[in-house]
Each structure stands twice: as structure tokens, then as C-alpha cells.
Write an enzyme that holds these catalytic residues in place. Structure first.
Site, PDB file in Angstrom:
ATOM      1  N   TYR A 203      80.244 -73.828  12.145  1.00  0.00           N
ATOM      2  CA  TYR A 203      80.213 -74.941  11.720  1.00  0.00           C
ATOM      3  C   TYR A 203      81.440 -75.870  11.646  1.00  0.00           C
ATOM      4  O   TYR A 203      82.520 -75.281  11.360  1.00  0.00           O
ATOM      5  CB  TYR A 203      79.831 -74.809   9.876  1.00  0.00           C
ATOM      6  CG  TYR A 203      78.499 -74.396   9.570  1.00  0.00           C
ATOM      7  CD1 TYR A 203      77.704 -75.351   9.083  1.00  0.00           C
ATOM      8  CD2 TYR A 203      77.839 -73.282   9.827  1.00  0.00           C
ATOM      9  CE1 TYR A 203      76.294 -75.319   8.851  1.00  0.00           C
ATOM     10  CE2 TYR A 203      76.894 -72.870   9.694  1.00  0.00           C
ATOM     11  CZ  TYR A 203      75.978 -73.719   9.047  1.00  0.00           C
ATOM     12  OH  TYR A 203      74.726 -73.563   8.748  1.00  0.00           O
ATOM     13  N   HIS A 235      72.456 -77.619  16.286  1.00  0.00           N
ATOM     14  CA  HIS A 235      71.213 -77.491  15.410  1.00  0.00           C
ATOM     15  C   HIS A 235      71.092 -78.347  14.205  1.00  0.00           C
ATOM     16  O   HIS A 235      69.879 -78.790  14.098  1.00  0.00           O
ATOM     17  CB  HIS A 235      71.394 -76.112  14.746  1.00  0.00           C
ATOM     18  CG  HIS A 235      70.118 -75.423  14.112  1.00  0.00           C
ATOM     19  ND1 HIS A 235      70.189 -75.613  12.689  1.00  0.00           N
ATOM     20  CD2 HIS A 235      69.176 -74.941  14.369  1.00  0.00           C
ATOM     21  CE1 HIS A 235      69.056 -75.112  12.326  1.00  0.00           C
ATOM     22  NE2 HIS A 235      68.307 -75.021  13.033  1.00  0.00           N
ATOM     23  N   HIS A 307      76.611 -77.932  12.910  1.00  0.00           N
ATOM     24  CA  HIS A 307      76.159 -76.903  12.960  1.00  0.00           C
ATOM     25  C   HIS A 307      75.876 -76.451  14.512  1.00  0.00           C
ATOM     26  O   HIS A 307      74.867 -76.770  15.199  1.00  0.00           O
ATOM     27  CB  HIS A 307      75.030 -76.285  12.143  1.00  0.00           C
ATOM     28  CG  HIS A 307      74.645 -74.943  12.364  1.00  0.00           C
ATOM     29  ND1 HIS A 307      73.394 -74.502  11.755  1.00  0.00           N
ATOM     30  CD2 HIS A 307      74.886 -73.854  12.887  1.00  0.00           C
ATOM     31  CE1 HIS A 307      72.978 -73.112  12.102  1.00  0.00           C
ATOM     32  NE2 HIS A 307      74.151 -72.716  12.952  1.00  0.00           N
ATOM     33  N   HIS A 389      64.120 -77.556   5.180  1.00  0.00           N
ATOM     34  CA  HIS A 389      64.967 -76.805   5.935  1.00  0.00           C
ATOM     35  C   HIS A 389      64.983 -75.281   5.800  1.00  0.00           C
ATOM     36  O   HIS A 389      64.697 -74.995   4.724  1.00  0.00           O
ATOM     37  CB  HIS A 389      66.580 -77.392   5.733  1.00  0.00           C
ATOM     38  CG  HIS A 389      67.232 -76.882   6.691  1.00  0.00           C
ATOM     39  ND1 HIS A 389      67.414 -76.736   7.998  1.00  0.00           N
ATOM     40  CD2 HIS A 389      68.481 -76.050   6.329  1.00  0.00           C
ATOM     41  CE1 HIS A 389      68.283 -76.389   8.752  1.00  0.00           C
ATOM     42  NE2 HIS A 389      69.160 -75.755   7.471  1.00  0.00           N
ATOM     43  N   HIS A 391      65.684 -71.533   8.419  1.00  0.00           N
ATOM     44  CA  HIS A 391      66.214 -70.927   9.529  1.00  0.00           C
ATOM     45  C   HIS A 391      65.157 -70.042  10.321  1.00  0.00           C
ATOM     46  O   HIS A 391      63.818 -70.277  10.150  1.00  0.00           O
ATOM     47  CB  HIS A 391      67.276 -70.078   9.479  1.00  0.00           C
ATOM     48  CG  HIS A 391      68.540 -70.834   9.109  1.00  0.00           C
ATOM     49  ND1 HIS A 391      69.768 -70.483   8.668  1.00  0.00           N
ATOM     50  CD2 HIS A 391      68.663 -72.316   9.057  1.00  0.00           C
ATOM     51  CE1 HIS A 391      70.827 -71.258   8.419  1.00  0.00           C
ATOM     52  NE2 HIS A 391      70.007 -72.534   8.628  1.00  0.00           N
ATOM     53  N   MET A 464      67.787 -69.974   4.888  1.00  0.00           N
ATOM     54  CA  MET A 464      68.043 -70.965   3.653  1.00  0.00           C
ATOM     55  C   MET A 464      66.681 -71.590   3.246  1.00  0.00           C
ATOM     56  O   MET A 464      65.581 -71.273   3.983  1.00  0.00           O
ATOM     57  CB  MET A 464      68.833 -72.230   4.339  1.00  0.00           C
ATOM     58  CG  MET A 464      70.306 -71.801   4.691  1.00  0.00           C
ATOM     59  SD  MET A 464      71.050 -73.515   5.298  1.00  0.00           S
ATOM     60  CE  MET A 464      72.510 -72.996   5.592  1.00  0.00           C
TER      61      MET A 464
END
Length: 614
Positions: A203, A235, A307, A389, A391, A464
Site C-alpha cells: 500500500y 488493485h 494498493h 469491496h 478480496h 475485507m
């Protein structure tokens, strides 16, 4: 002057109608890297109309697939052979064998072919009740495509070879009012030669100063500027508003975010003002809403968080990606705001291994919304777009909405979530959030390919469960989230006591003996998880008390921040309306089969189709 023959007049009218039809498709996507396959589509009542423009004189294949492959897919194949059109509805079984549908649900409108391209226009109802068809919803869909230089009937089912692919799209995203960038000023926020480390997750944070405006302006459109060939590396990008007390000295450096040596100024940047994720395109605000810049209450300094996902640990990567913001002095009626809702990113969010499905919930509680909206906007705020959102383990996400114990229609959902395609969903109708409402971000995961716990965290291998709500008018609420209680989670695996005071992170377990001196992460991984244990654990965590996050700008907090709340008791769950199926209806069309035949035959003499084919 010699009069035109009737068939020539007819042909001209038909070709003009075809060109006009192309302009009526509000959505366009190029499906391949060579720009040989172009898809146009648009909503037509209870149906969807498609137009394919493909650089081939053979067959064209198009389909909808749950996983992006040929197995169990809904497919249509068409073309023009010998001046005659063909369009057939097919499906594939789990072994990818192509079979003709007994029920033909794709309806041809017109087909054209010239020396280089084939154009097919057809429609299909959203819901056909054909088990071989895939329903078209607001969720992400994997569009599959293929083409061949020969028609389907010349040598059987010609294999398409490498001229095939898949692309995730949202076919029912509402039409949006585009603005002409040529008429707008813009500024870029881009990284400058960032050395991306050879590790899987980075990040990177960089401070920027919004160009000084001497009066209020509105940002009306934001576009990603992703460096060429870095489309899979970048990302997501978040843009945060920072404290107004900063000065230009913070602009001299970038740094890894969430790092022990991260500059103190980064901690003042808590308010998300824009979010972009992989696969998404530019975002255009509605005509009555804009992101305000230029006043004392607006962002002066912003932090851009990028990211980078580098699972192959590639060395030597240098990146210059970022965002472009278009703005205007012509003000809209409302200022836009963003609320981050869902599960606070934490190790307290965890998912057992080997689970076909596991559900996590992040709560934007009635207590937080009662306090924040009651003080700032008693009549409520209006949500116009949502970004969901998660992953790699994410499979589906729903944003649920409750009022007075009664569940409302889903605010947003994606039943076929694609980690590589995350963008703001425009809501078909704006939704009002009132003081005392509840919002739940519900995430469905699959960990069948994992042998250890999956933890909430920043890496794409972590998880997440978040929703970003774009709304108006802007209020002083930036985060509305929750964290489940960890001690009751540990009691599930038999933990009795931890060492206190807590001096290490993750904290250490004192008893029982089998977990003594292990961190709680090690203890959870040591536990022998079965599917039945995982299901029981899932039932538990959905009922646990939670710690509330209810944040303002500039690191301030509403009074309910840090307090304990419980999941809402739902007295009346939402009942979805029954699906009305139709397979025989066709879009109103002025082209009869006889007239179409004229186009098929005559189009072979046309050099090209003009601007509709590129």
C-alpha cells in the site's frame, strides 16, 4: 433525375435505421485486446438488446457464464452465410459440450456483413425461465466471446482457437449522463516513479495538494490513470481528505501506508472522498451532484492510497498510476459525500478454512445513523451509487437496508462478485437513508482451497467486507462500521483465559494447556476445523455483540464510537417480488424477415458500414 428503385430506397432506410439503432445502445465495451470484438447493449423494458460488431466473416459467438469459462454457459451463435442470416440459442453442459436449446430465447433484429466485419443485433428477455439460460440481473456477469473466419455450418462446429475470451461486466448498470471532458478543466493526481517492492502486497501513500481555486467548483468526473501493462498490478486506489492544518512540507515524499515509520501527517487522512478498484472505469457524478473543491470545508490536502498486488514478487516495477479529476465552476445543486460501511478491517474478522460458504456481516448501526443523521440531516441522505469491496475469497456481497425492524429492498448487491472487477454501481433509483436505519454489508466467502484461517487484513489473501456509499447532501459522517467481539470467538475453540494486561499483538493465550503461550491467530489455526464446526462458528459470529465505529472527518468521532451494539432483530424480512418470465416476446422491431433478407444480400456489396464498425 433518374428515380431510385424501391429496393434501393428500402435499403437506404434500413441501413439508416441500423446506424440509428447503434446510437441507441448506451453501453459499449471492447472485449478483446485487438479491438476486433465490440459489444454494444441497452435496456429495453424487460429485455436487453445487444449489438455485436466483430472483425470476421465467419460465425460470432457470445455468451453468459457464471465462472467465465465454457462449462454450463448460456450461448448464442450467429452470422451471415450465403447472404442469409442465422442466430441460434445454445448452452453447454458441465463438460463444455455445445447443445442447441429446445427453447430459442435470443431474437434476431438484423444482421449485416461486409468484406471485413459481421454485425449482429438481437435481444433477449432478462428472465426466460429456461433452465439453459442465465438470468440477467444487476450482478456482475462474465461475458464470454468467440469468433471464427468460417461460418458455423461450413465444417461443423469450427473451433474458435485463440479468438475467444471473457470479460466481467455489469449489464444492467443504469445509463449515466456523460459529460464532455473537452469542456472541463482537470488535474491529475499520479504517483511519480514509485518503486513497487517485490512482495505480494504493498500500500503506497502519497500526499497531494488540490490546485488552488478562488471559488467553489464541482468535480463531475473521475478517471483512473493506470500505467500501461500495470492493469493487474494496481488493485485499487482510495483518495482521502486530510486535515486542513497541514502545510506544503507534507508534499515532499511518498511512503508505504500502515508502516511503523509512516509520516504522522498520514494519520490525519481519514475521510474517503473517492474509491476506484480493479476493472472499474471512470465515474461520472449525476447531473445534480458534484464533489466540492475550493471552499474552506473542502479538501485542500489529499492522500492517495494505491494498493499494488504483486503475487509473483516481480522485481524492478516502477509505477506512475493515479487519478484524473474533471471539474467545473458551474455548480450542481448538491455536494457529494462518501460513507465507508461494513466490517472494520481487523484480525477479529476471520473465516475458517475449507468452507464452501461463510457469511460475514459488517453493521452500520441504527445508533450511529440516529446520532449522525439526526444532528446533521434529519430528513435523510440520498444514496446514488455503491462500491462493494472484498478480496479473493469473496463470492457475493449484499448491502441490506432496515427501517423500524422491516427489511427494505437490497440497496445494492452482486451475487457473482469478481475480485478483478470492482466499480461503483449506479442505483436505478436513489435510496434515502433515514436516522435510525440499519445498514448491513453481507459478504459471502468460499475457502475450499485453503487449509489455514483467512484473516481480515490488507493483503488480497486476507479479506475485507466493505461498501462505499456515494450520497448527497454531504454530512459529517465518514465511517459507519463494526468489529465483532473476539473473546466469544475464542471461546468457541475452547480458550479460557488470555494474558492481561495485553502487551503484544496478536495477544497471547494463557489457558487451556493446548493453547498456552500461543497467539490467538495460532490457536485458531491449530483448531481442527470441519465443515460442521465452521457452520456452527458462522452461526455464532453472526449473533455476537460488536464494537461500533462511527467516525467524523479530521479523526473526530460521534459519541457512539467504541460502544457495544447488537445485530438488529428483523421482524419482517424483505420478500422479493416474483420473477415474471417471458421467452416468446421480441423487442418491437420494424424490420420484417423479408426486409431483413434484403439487408443480408445487399450488404455484401457495401464497402463498409460507416462509423458503427471500427
Amino acid at each position: 433525375m433518374r428515380p431510385l428503385r424501391p429496393w434501393a430506397l428500402l435499403l437506404g432506410a434500413l441501413l439508416g435505421a441500423a446506424a440509428a439503432a447503434a446510437r441507441r445502445y448506451p453501453h459499449v465495451a471492447v472485449l478483446d485486446g485487438a479491438a476486433a470484438y465490440r459489444l454494444l447493449w441497452g435496456r429495453r423494458g424487460s429485455a436487453l438488446a445487444f449489438r455485436l460488431e466483430v472483425r470476421t466473416r465467419g460465425y460470432v459467438g457470445f455468451g453468459l457464464s457464471a465462472g467465465g469459462g465454457m462449462a454450463s454457459a448460456d450461448i448464442v451463435v450467429g452470422g451471415v452465410e450465403g447472404g442469409r442470416p442465422y442466430l441460434q440459442d445454445y448452452h453447454t453442459d458441465e463438460n463444455r459440450v455445445l447443445k442447441k436449446d429446445p427453447q430459442q430465447d435470443y431474437h434476431l433484429e438484423y444482421a449485416m456483413e461486409n468484406s471485413t466485419h459481421t454485425i449482429l443485433a438481437f435481444s433477449r428477455e432478462l428472465y426466460t425461465c429456461d433452465p439453459n439460460d442465465k438470468s440477467i440481473t444487476e450482478s456482475t456477469v462474465r461475458v464470454i466471446w468467440a469468433y471464427h473466419h468460417k461460418d458455423l455450418g461450413e465444417a461443423g462446429q469450427n473451433y474458435h482457437g485463440s479468438t475467444r475470451g471473457t470479460k466481467s461486466l455489469r449489464l444492467l448498470n443504469p445509463e449515466k449522463a456523460e459529460v464532455s471532458p473537452a469542456s472541463l478543466s482537470y488535474f491529475d493526481l499520479t504517483n511519480k516513479d514509485v518503486p513497487v517492492p517485490d512482495k505480494d502486497t504493498t500500500y503506497w501513500c502519497q500526499m497531494f495538494k488540490i490546485p488552488v481555486q478562488h471559488e467553489k467548483h464541482h468535480v463531475t468526473k473521475v478517471e483512473p490513470l493506470i500505467q500501461k501493462d500495470h492493469e493487474n498490478l494496481v488493485h485499487h486506489i482510495l483518495l482521502y481528505q486530510c486535515s486542513s492544518n497541514l502545510n506544503d512540507s507534507v508534499l515532499d515524499y511518498g511512503h508505504e501506508c500502515y508502516h511503523p515509520n509512516m509520516p504522522d501527517s498520514f494519520f490525519t487522512c481519514e475521510t474517503v472522498i473517492f474509491a476506484w478498484a480493479i476493472g472499474g472505469e471512470g465515474f461520472t457524478y449525476p447531473p445534480h451532484v458534484g464533489l466540492s473543491i475550493g471552499t474552506a470545508a473542502d479538501p485542500q490536502f489529499v492522500l492517495m492510497e494505491v494498493h499494488y498486488d504483486n503475487p509473483t514478487y516481480t522485481e524492478g516495477l516502477i509505477d506512475n498510476s493515479g487519478l484524473r479529476l474533471f471539474y467545473t465552476p458551474v455548480l450542481r445543486k448538491y455536494d457529494a459525500g462518501v460513507i465507508e460501511a461494513g466490517l472494520w478491517v481487523s484480525l477479529f474478522h476471520n473465516i475458517p478454512p475449507g468452507m464452501p460458504e461463510f457469511v460475514s456481516e459488517g453493521h452500520c448501526t441504527l445508533e450511529c445513523l440516529e446520532e449522525a443523521l439526526g444532528a446533521e440531516r434529519p430528513s435523510g441522505i440520498h444514496v446514488f451509487a455503491v462500491l462493494l469491496h472484498a478480496h479473493l475469497a469473496g463470492r457475493a456481497i449484499r448491502m441490506r437496508h432496515f427501517r423500524n425492524g422491516e427489511e427494505q429492498k437490497l440497496l445494492a448487491y452482486d451475487e457473482e462478485f469478481d475480485f478483478n472487477f470492482q466499480e461503483f454501481q449506479y442505483l436505478e433509483e436513489e435510496r434515502t437513508i433515514m436516522p435510525g436505519d440499519n445498514l448491513i454489508t453481507e459478504c459471502h466467502y468460499s475457502t475450499t482451497d485453503r487449509i489455514r484461517m483467512t484473516w481480515g487484513g490488507l493483503s488480497t489473501r486476507n479479506e475485507m467486507c466493505l461498501s462505499y456509499l456515494l450520497y448527497y447532501p454531504r454530512i459529517n459522517l465518514t465511517r459507519c462500521a463494526s468489529i465483532p467481539d473476539i473473546m466469544e470467538q475464542l471461546q468457541f475453540i475452547g480458550v479460557k483465559e488470555i494474558y492481561r494486561p495485553v502487551r503484544t499483538w496478536p495477544f497471547i493465550i494463557k489457558s487451556p494447556k493446548q493453547y498456552k503461550n500461543l497467539s490467538f491467530m495460532d490457536a485458531m489455526n491449530k483448531f481442527k476445523w470441519s465443515k460442521s464446526e465452521g457452520l456452527s462458528y458462522n452461526e455464532l459470529v453472526l449473533k455476537l455483540p460488536m464494537n461500533v465505529r462511527c467516525s467524523k472527518t479530521d479523526n473526530a468521532e460521534w459519541s457512539f464510537q467504541g460502544m457495544t451494539a447488537f445485530p438488529p432483530e428483523v421482524e419482517r424480512p424483505y420478500k422479493t417480488e416474483p420473477v415474471i418470465c417471458s421467452s416468446s416476446s421480441c423487442l418491437p422491431c420494424s424490420l420484417s424477415l423479408t426486409l431483413l433478407f434484403v439487408v443480408y444480400v445487399a450488404s455484401s456489396t457495401i464497402g463498409n458500414f460507416g462509423p458503427v464498425v471500427q
